[in-house]
Design a protein around this motif. Sequence first.
Motif, short mmCIF file in Angstrom:
data_model
loop_
_atom_site.label_atom_id
_atom_site.label_comp_id
_atom_site.label_asym_id
_atom_site.label_seq_id
_atom_site.Cartn_x
_atom_site.Cartn_y
_atom_site.Cartn_z
N ALA A 316 0.84 -1.21 0.00
CA ALA A 316 0.00 0.00 0.00
C ALA A 316 0.87 1.26 0.00
O ALA A 316 0.60 2.22 -0.72
CB ALA A 316 -0.93 0.00 1.21
N SER A 319 2.47 1.69 -3.46
CA SER A 319 1.51 2.25 -4.41
C SER A 319 1.31 3.74 -4.18
O SER A 319 1.23 4.53 -5.13
CB SER A 319 0.16 1.52 -4.30
OG SER A 319 0.22 0.26 -4.90
N TYR A 320 1.23 4.13 -2.91
CA TYR A 320 1.09 5.55 -2.57
C TYR A 320 2.29 6.35 -3.09
O TYR A 320 2.13 7.42 -3.69
CB TYR A 320 0.96 5.71 -1.06
CG TYR A 320 1.27 7.10 -0.57
CD1 TYR A 320 0.36 8.14 -0.71
CD2 TYR A 320 2.51 7.39 0.03
CE1 TYR A 320 0.66 9.43 -0.27
CE2 TYR A 320 2.81 8.67 0.47
CZ TYR A 320 1.89 9.68 0.31
OH TYR A 320 2.19 10.95 0.73
N ASN A 345 -6.16 -0.71 -6.88
CA ASN A 345 -5.59 -0.05 -5.71
C ASN A 345 -6.60 0.26 -4.61
O ASN A 345 -6.20 0.74 -3.54
CB ASN A 345 -4.89 1.25 -6.13
CG ASN A 345 -3.55 1.00 -6.77
OD1 ASN A 345 -2.55 0.77 -6.08
ND2 ASN A 345 -3.50 1.03 -8.09
N PHE A 348 -5.73 -1.13 -1.30
CA PHE A 348 -4.70 -0.41 -0.55
C PHE A 348 -5.27 0.85 0.10
O PHE A 348 -4.88 1.22 1.22
CB PHE A 348 -3.54 -0.05 -1.47
CG PHE A 348 -2.86 -1.25 -2.08
CD1 PHE A 348 -2.63 -2.39 -1.33
CD2 PHE A 348 -2.47 -1.25 -3.40
CE1 PHE A 348 -2.01 -3.50 -1.88
CE2 PHE A 348 -1.85 -2.35 -3.97
CZ PHE A 348 -1.62 -3.48 -3.21
N LEU A 371 -6.14 8.62 -7.72
CA LEU A 371 -6.75 7.54 -8.50
C LEU A 371 -8.01 7.99 -9.23
O LEU A 371 -8.24 7.60 -10.38
CB LEU A 371 -7.08 6.36 -7.58
CG LEU A 371 -5.89 5.56 -7.04
CD1 LEU A 371 -6.34 4.59 -5.97
CD2 LEU A 371 -5.17 4.82 -8.16
#
Length: 626
Positions: A316, A319-320, A345, A348, A371
């Motif tokens: 997570a 991805s951030y 995502n 996450f 996103l």
Amino acid sequence: MAEECEMEHTPGSIDDQAQAAEETLRLIKESLKFYDSKGLKKLILEEKLSDQSIYWEVATELTKHLTAENLENYTVFFESCQRCLNYLIRTGNAKELLLALLEQTDTFNDDVKWKALLEGIQQTLLKLPSKRYHSLDIALSTVHAHIKSLPEPSDHELEGEENKLLELDPEVQRITDVLLGFLVFVEPFVSEVSLNKANVDREKSKHQIAMLRKYLLLTLNHPLVFLDLAFCEKQQERKAKGYARMCVEKTVNFLCELCPDFFKTIMQCLEEIQLSKLNAKKSIEKKEEDGEETTDFIDNWAECKDEGLIPLPSLACLSYLILAEGLGQERFPAVYTHKYILEFNLQFVLLLFQKQESLIVSKGVRLLEVLIRGIAPATFTVEDLDNPNYTKTLNCLINVMIRCPVKEVRGSAVQIFSNYIKMFTLPARVQIYEMIFNTCRHAGVVGYSIQLVKDQIDATLKQEHPDTDFLGLNLKRMLMFVSQLPEGAESDLLETSDRVIPTLNLIRYLILRDPISSNITGIWSYYEELEKNFFGSLRLALDFSKSHYKLELQNFKKGKASVEKGMELGVNISVAGMPMPKVPRSQQIQIVESALNTFDLIDSLLSRIVELADSQLKASKTDTKA
């Protein structure tokens, strides 16, 4: 004859060597005991200690004195110990000294000692270029155990620019200091197998790559995810980066040298987690069959029982960093649609929303904001709502809007809320609003949602051929949800005013915008029902609330005995359903007067609605007669 002489003298010479070694070891221990830097350097450096038989013990004794206390109080002695240890590492057996150093590294309360040993461990490993796999694995595991033992930093709930003060927090300073030491430690090993080197055999180096990747990803789970990692280059061109940001940038840079495709890496880690959960489930089922007690296998934010797994929070955080902070984007394929990336995502985002720490929640908010930025309005349909992650994300977002202690994060969540709903088609939006009205008990959220419904109806009525999704029966159903007073005439209107006022505004707008002659929205088909079930109860509740608060205010101003004796007014304040501490009596009169003003506003809106409706109904009857 010569051979016999040699045979006779050999045992004696061995004994002499052993005695000399013991004497040297005794003198070294004595020098260490009395903090004798000169004596220590003379025995090891000047006389060039070469007896390998005592290297282990000497190294062990030296590392015991590489402590924070000695660095502060006996700096020269500390540096002498370091120099002597470096000499042993250069001249001694690498494998033997590595074990001696790792044995002393397993300490979780002295960062100075841990950092002092890192360089020695690094140098001994570099002296083992071949067959290093197991030694490096043990070393990384031991070194990372210290990082894992670091306590989570306190959540200071700071706003905006205040977050820069986190760099002054001793807990944060300790974390960044340790992480920078760790990153310096792994740098040469990353460089050996870097993608930037064309001559690296990836197949031959796959074990080292996997190990380094694993421990770098683990630092994202703990402790980096708990730090402020945000940095906007456009807004902070002239401002220096904090140590936390420097740590995470270096970590991602190393991962870029190890991973050709971050998305593939994340997918592989998720598959391993799913496989591990599946195996755990089978194990639990077998234990249940055997009558044994069982427990849940993995809590996403707890340590995984399988040490080989990369925990979900690491993924997570990665991805951030990629999507929200723009780090390592050169290793993230640009072939996926925005819709797919969002759906992938959401797991996450939900994970980050699970925590209470404001810095972690803010990462979830920021990730979700990025996103949905690439999603066009009306992209998702009612069928997409079958994916539970969409409704879970909305509920978590509402929770952040209500409960997050940081105003800036709450404000961001409110802005995302409307944009999130706009991603869906009109039928899906109707379903979302109905879910909110039916399940959410927070008056502010319901009131804001009513305002969004009003804006949608206004946009619909401006169309040449209006869509019917927010009109007719759908509108009636939503109005019936929001026009219910939870306790009828006895409802606390001060508590529900944030919902009642937008509802009245919506009804007033519909009456003004949609005359009875056209009735496009259908409001006039059930106006009498609203008047009977909502307006009647609301009028009674207004009368009760006004009488109560006027009496309280009158008692306060007249100084009745109950107040003079210290009894406080019956005013209870709550935020997000949580009771707040009682306010001083000097401020309570302001609360009561504010409540009365709110009731006057509700009364005014209600009277205006009835006045407008009556005039239209009378005009309609007149037209009918004519």
